[in-house]
Design an enzyme around this catalytic site. Structure first.
Site, short mmCIF file in Angstrom:
data_model
loop_
_atom_site.label_atom_id
_atom_site.label_comp_id
_atom_site.label_asym_id
_atom_site.label_seq_id
_atom_site.Cartn_x
_atom_site.Cartn_y
_atom_site.Cartn_z
CG ASP A 17 46.64 46.11 47.10
OD1 ASP A 17 46.00 45.34 46.35
OD2 ASP A 17 47.21 45.71 48.13
CE LYS A 68 42.84 38.09 50.98
NZ LYS A 68 43.14 39.17 50.02
CB ILE A 72 27.42 27.39 46.90
CG1 ILE A 72 27.15 28.04 45.54
CG2 ILE A 72 26.51 27.95 47.98
CD1 ILE A 72 25.77 27.70 44.97
CG ASN A 74 27.84 25.30 40.21
OD1 ASN A 74 28.37 24.52 39.43
ND2 ASN A 74 27.11 26.33 39.83
CB THR A 75 29.37 30.09 43.00
OG1 THR A 75 27.97 29.88 42.86
CG2 THR A 75 29.71 31.52 42.65
CB THR A 121 48.65 39.11 57.63
OG1 THR A 121 48.18 39.95 56.57
CG2 THR A 121 49.25 37.86 57.04
NE ARG A 182 53.59 47.09 56.45
CZ ARG A 182 52.84 46.55 55.49
NH1 ARG A 182 53.37 45.68 54.64
NH2 ARG A 182 51.57 46.88 55.34
N GLY A 211 52.97 45.12 49.43
CA GLY A 211 52.22 46.17 48.74
C GLY A 211 52.74 47.54 49.04
NE ARG A 212 49.14 48.85 53.02
CZ ARG A 212 48.34 48.56 54.03
NH1 ARG A 212 47.54 49.49 54.54
NH2 ARG A 212 48.32 47.35 54.55
O1 LIG Z 1 46.25 37.44 54.99
C1 LIG Z 1 46.41 38.24 54.04
C2 LIG Z 1 46.03 37.92 52.75
C3 LIG Z 1 46.25 38.83 51.75
N1 LIG Z 1 46.84 40.01 52.01
C4 LIG Z 1 47.07 40.94 50.87
O2 LIG Z 1 48.48 41.21 50.74
C5 LIG Z 1 48.70 42.56 50.45
C6 LIG Z 1 49.54 43.18 51.53
O3 LIG Z 1 49.70 44.55 51.28
P1 LIG Z 1 50.57 45.52 52.22
O4 LIG Z 1 50.33 46.87 51.62
O5 LIG Z 1 52.01 45.05 52.09
O6 LIG Z 1 50.06 45.39 53.60
C7 LIG Z 1 47.34 43.22 50.30
O7 LIG Z 1 47.01 43.23 48.92
C8 LIG Z 1 46.38 42.29 51.04
O8 LIG Z 1 45.10 42.24 50.43
C9 LIG Z 1 47.22 40.34 53.28
O9 LIG Z 1 47.76 41.42 53.55
N2 LIG Z 1 47.01 39.41 54.26
#
Ligand SMILES: O=c1ccn([C@@H]2O[C@H](COP(=O)(O)O)[C@@H](O)[C@H]2O)c(=O)[nH]1
Length: 236
Positions: A17, A68, A72, A74-75, A121, A182, A211-212
């Site tokens: 991210d 995510k 519809i 088809n898209t 989440t 975490r 991520g972070r």
């Molecule tokens: O339910 C969800 C679905 C997707 N995410 C994605 O996961 C990472 C989590 O990043 P952190 O920085 O560890 O919080 C992020 O890209 C979300 O888009 C999610 O957190 N929860």
């Protein structure tokens, strides 16, 4: 894929991210061999990250496209066909029956696996009720998992808090992919349903999305190595 078949190193999926391809490439270089699986979501995908996804897949890394999808049928199907050409391993769709059905049909014959996002989440029961749902988080996650399983979806995205209950419902036929990870002492940020890496693996998660806690660490490689060590320890 059965949990035993998953390379332990692939169980950590780092969410890139980041604002652009330059920053993402710098992060990938810093992480080196510590990380084999990357997730590309809204921020990077909308900043030129899809060619990077293709490049990563060609270089032997695994790639999770976290867009995510929800539209519809088809898209959704046409979008899935395009993503399948990138060489990605996972693609997310929201866990609505029409959407999941279209995505599963469209990924046939490709190596792409469809993951259904059950309940984000960052949501708790209060957030769901504010959005008009009568079910609480655990009931909605389980209902959506059952629908996803019937429709042939390859895996589920949920918080690790639901992993043990989901494993009982879907067995080992579906991959359980859990953000909301975490390490002890890490900032929660906007996540509401969280667990440590070790507890998530013990609860039955196959893949941990982080991520972070990695990308914003002073030393991202050390942060990734610590999570990899925690995962390996929990698998013993
Ligand atoms: O339910 C969800 C679905 C997707 N995410 C994605 O996961 C990472 C989590 O990043 P952190 O920085 O560890 O919080 C992020 O890209 C979300 O888009 C999610 O957190 N929860």
């Amino acid at each position: 894929m059965q949990p035993a078949d998953i390379d332990p190193k692939d169980r950590l999926i780092v969410a890139l991210d980041l604002p652009g391809v330059t920053e993402a490439e710098a992060m990938i270089a810093r992480l080196g061999d510590s990380v084999s699986f990357y997730k590309i979501g809204y921020q990077l995908a909308y900043a030129g990250g899809l060619p990077l996804a293709q490049q990563l897949a060609k270089s032997g890394k695994k790639v999770f496209i976290d867009l995510k999808l929800h539209d519809i049928g088809n898209t959704v199907a046409r979008g899935v066909e395009s993503v399948a050409k990138l060489g990605a391993t996972f693609l997310t769709v929201h866990a609505y029956p029409q959407t999941m059905k279209a995505a599963v049909e469209a990924r046939q014959g490709s190596g792409l696996k469809i993951l259904a996002v059950t309940v984000l989440t960052s949501y708790d029961d209060g957030d769901l009720h504010a959005a008009g749902y009568r079910l609480n988080v655990s009931d909605l996650v389980e209902a959506r998992a059952q629908q996803a399983q019937v429709l042939g979806v390859d895996g589920l995205v949920s918080s690790p808090e639901e992993a043990a209950a989901l494993r009982k419902i879907v067995g080992h036929q579906m991959n359980l992919v859990t953000p909301g990870i975490r390490p002890a002492g890490a900032a929660t940020g906007d996540q509401k349903r969280i667990m440590t890496p070790a507890r998530a693996i013990a609860a039955g998660a196959d893949y941990l999305v982080v991520g972070r806690p990695v990308t914003e660490a002073a030393d991202p490689k050390a942060a990734a190595d610590a999570i990899q060590a925690e995962i390996k320890q929990a698998l013993v």
